[in-house]
Design a protein around this motif. Structure first.
Motif, mmCIF file in Angstrom:
data_model
loop_
_atom_site.group_PDB
_atom_site.id
_atom_site.type_symbol
_atom_site.label_atom_id
_atom_site.label_comp_id
_atom_site.label_asym_id
_atom_site.label_seq_id
_atom_site.Cartn_x
_atom_site.Cartn_y
_atom_site.Cartn_z
ATOM 1 N N ASP A 76 12.800 0.163 3.561
ATOM 2 C CA ASP A 76 12.792 1.107 2.443
ATOM 3 C C ASP A 76 11.770 0.740 1.380
ATOM 4 N N GLY A 77 10.817 -0.112 1.714
ATOM 5 C CA GLY A 77 9.839 -0.553 0.734
ATOM 6 C C GLY A 77 8.799 0.510 0.420
ATOM 7 N N ARG A 78 7.788 0.093 -0.318
ATOM 8 C CA ARG A 78 6.748 1.022 -0.759
ATOM 9 C C ARG A 78 5.686 1.193 0.321
ATOM 10 N N VAL A 79 4.960 2.292 0.230
ATOM 11 C CA VAL A 79 3.844 2.530 1.124
ATOM 12 C C VAL A 79 2.716 1.552 0.789
ATOM 13 N N TYR A 80 2.003 1.069 1.814
ATOM 14 C CA TYR A 80 0.909 0.119 1.596
ATOM 15 C C TYR A 80 -0.415 0.862 1.708
ATOM 16 N N LEU A 81 -1.239 0.781 0.641
ATOM 17 C CA LEU A 81 -2.530 1.449 0.622
ATOM 18 C C LEU A 81 -3.601 0.571 1.278
ATOM 19 N N ASP A 82 -4.555 1.220 1.917
ATOM 20 C CA ASP A 82 -5.628 0.523 2.613
ATOM 21 C C ASP A 82 -6.511 -0.228 1.612
ATOM 22 N N HIS A 83 -6.573 -1.548 1.765
ATOM 23 C CA HIS A 83 -7.380 -2.391 0.884
ATOM 24 C C HIS A 83 -8.680 -2.843 1.550
ATOM 25 N N SER A 84 -9.083 -2.195 2.625
ATOM 26 C CA SER A 84 -10.280 -2.650 3.325
ATOM 27 C C SER A 84 -11.558 -2.297 2.582
ATOM 28 N N ARG A 85 -11.521 -1.249 1.748
ATOM 29 C CA ARG A 85 -12.738 -0.805 1.066
ATOM 30 C C ARG A 85 -12.371 0.013 -0.170
ATOM 31 N N HIS A 86 -13.274 0.027 -1.125
ATOM 32 C CA HIS A 86 -13.160 0.859 -2.328
ATOM 33 C C HIS A 86 -11.788 0.741 -3.011
ATOM 34 N N ILE A 87 -11.330 -0.487 -3.207
ATOM 35 C CA ILE A 87 -10.036 -0.682 -3.863
ATOM 36 C C ILE A 87 -10.079 -0.154 -5.294
ATOM 37 N N GLY A 88 -11.226 -0.310 -5.961
ATOM 38 C CA GLY A 88 -11.346 0.165 -7.332
ATOM 39 C C GLY A 88 -11.179 1.660 -7.478
ATOM 40 N N ALA A 89 -11.316 2.409 -6.388
ATOM 41 C CA ALA A 89 -11.151 3.852 -6.465
ATOM 42 C C ALA A 89 -9.721 4.238 -6.805
ATOM 43 N N PHE A 90 -8.749 3.392 -6.422
ATOM 44 C CA PHE A 90 -7.350 3.740 -6.690
ATOM 45 C C PHE A 90 -6.621 2.709 -7.541
ATOM 46 N N ASN A 91 -7.244 1.556 -7.789
ATOM 47 C CA ASN A 91 -6.619 0.512 -8.595
ATOM 48 C C ASN A 91 -7.588 0.113 -9.703
ATOM 49 N N PRO A 92 -7.291 0.470 -10.966
ATOM 50 C CA PRO A 92 -8.237 0.193 -12.060
ATOM 51 C C PRO A 92 -8.432 -1.288 -12.330
ATOM 52 N N GLY A 93 -7.591 -2.155 -11.738
ATOM 53 C CA GLY A 93 -7.792 -3.582 -11.893
ATOM 54 C C GLY A 93 -8.961 -4.114 -11.088
ATOM 55 N N PHE A 94 -9.501 -3.290 -10.162
ATOM 56 C CA PHE A 94 -10.636 -3.687 -9.328
ATOM 57 C C PHE A 94 -11.884 -2.928 -9.767
ATOM 58 N N PRO A 95 -13.053 -3.561 -9.705
ATOM 59 C CA PRO A 95 -14.291 -2.853 -10.049
ATOM 60 C C PRO A 95 -14.617 -1.769 -9.025
ATOM 61 N N GLU A 96 -15.291 -0.724 -9.476
ATOM 62 C CA GLU A 96 -15.836 0.303 -8.596
ATOM 63 C C GLU A 96 -17.301 -0.010 -8.308
ATOM 64 N N TYR A 97 -17.775 0.384 -7.140
ATOM 65 C CA TYR A 97 -19.162 0.155 -6.760
ATOM 66 C C TYR A 97 -19.548 1.166 -5.691
ATOM 67 N N GLU A 98 -20.841 1.293 -5.449
ATOM 68 C CA GLU A 98 -21.372 2.099 -4.341
ATOM 69 C C GLU A 98 -22.033 1.145 -3.357
ATOM 70 N N ILE A 99 -21.838 1.384 -2.059
ATOM 71 C CA ILE A 99 -22.364 0.474 -1.052
ATOM 72 C C ILE A 99 -22.885 1.266 0.138
ATOM 73 N N VAL A 100 -23.974 0.776 0.720
ATOM 74 C CA VAL A 100 -24.541 1.331 1.946
ATOM 75 C C VAL A 100 -24.622 0.187 2.950
#
Length: 220
Positions: A76-100
């Motif tokens: 009954d726990g919480r859903v786990y969000l994908d942390h493989s990339r762009h964590i800052g897009a959904f968590n303001p504690g992480f920096p945002e960046y653009e990458i190629v």
């Protein structure tokens, strides 16, 4: 080189669009609040609105804080969000960046807002470590072979300014079950920070199961 969308590593579910919008807004509002000269009724109104949001959201969140991963996948726990990339897009504690990503090479840009300030006008060194950890593992996941971070070293060459467009370069190689990565953060041609990371190559077939989002209960 991996086939985009096929060989890329993912582990977890995508964030809600509302969560992505919230992260960006919270990051901007935090910067504004940190820049205030005096107490303001607008900030009191924001605090009241956040208190009401907390009250209304709490019953919608899982009472069990553990993520639904591995042995707890059916719990009954919480859903786990994908942390493989762009964590800052959904968590303001992480920096945002653009990458190629181009195989074992990757380039990108980043601009650190006031929320990540340490010394006056400069990025806190801990956020630079967080940035490199996230960006290098993003590179690994997009390149098709990723794993757990085993070591991360940073060398601070020059102070890194906030509110400034910066660029970064990443390079990686595979060596006897290890992923060895190096990174540079630059302002123009001036090297600000260097990073070196070792990660243990993982096996996607051995990743624990992750629960998808569950359907909303119907009306009673």
């Amino acid at each position: 080189m991996p086939t985009p969308g096929v060989d890329r590593w993912t582990f977890g579910v995508a964030p809600l669009a509302q969560t992505v919008e919230l992260a960006a807004r919270l990051r901007r509002v935090t910067g504004l609040a940190l820049s205030l000269e005096h107490a303001a009724p607008e900030l009191d109104a924001l605090l009241d609105a956040l208190a009401e949001a907390e009250r209304r959201l709490a019953p919608l969140a899982s009472a069990d804080p553990a993520p639904r991963v591995g042995a707890a996948v059916d719990g009954d726990g919480r859903v786990y969000l994908d942390h493989s990339r762009h964590i800052g897009a959904f968590n303001p504690g992480f920096p945002e960046y653009e990458i190629v990503v181009d195989g074992d090479q990757a380039t990108g840009t980043v601009n650190f807002p006031v929320a990540y300030e340490g010394p006056p006008g400069l990025v806190h060194g801990g956020f630079l470590a967080l940035f490199f950890d996230a960006a290098i593992q993003h590179h690994n996941c997009d390149a098709g072979v990723a794993g757990k971070t085993a070591g991360l070293e940073l060398r601070y060459r020059r102070p890194t300014p906030v509110l400034t467009d910066l660029r970064f370069v990443l390079t990686r190689s595979l060596d006897g079950g290890r992923i060895r990565s190096t990174g540079e953060l630059l302002a123009g041609d001036v090297r600000l920070c260097e990073a070196r990371m070792d990660a243990v190559q993982g096996d996607r077939a051995r990743l624990p199961p992750v629960s998808p989002r569950r359907e909303q209960p119907g009306p009673v």
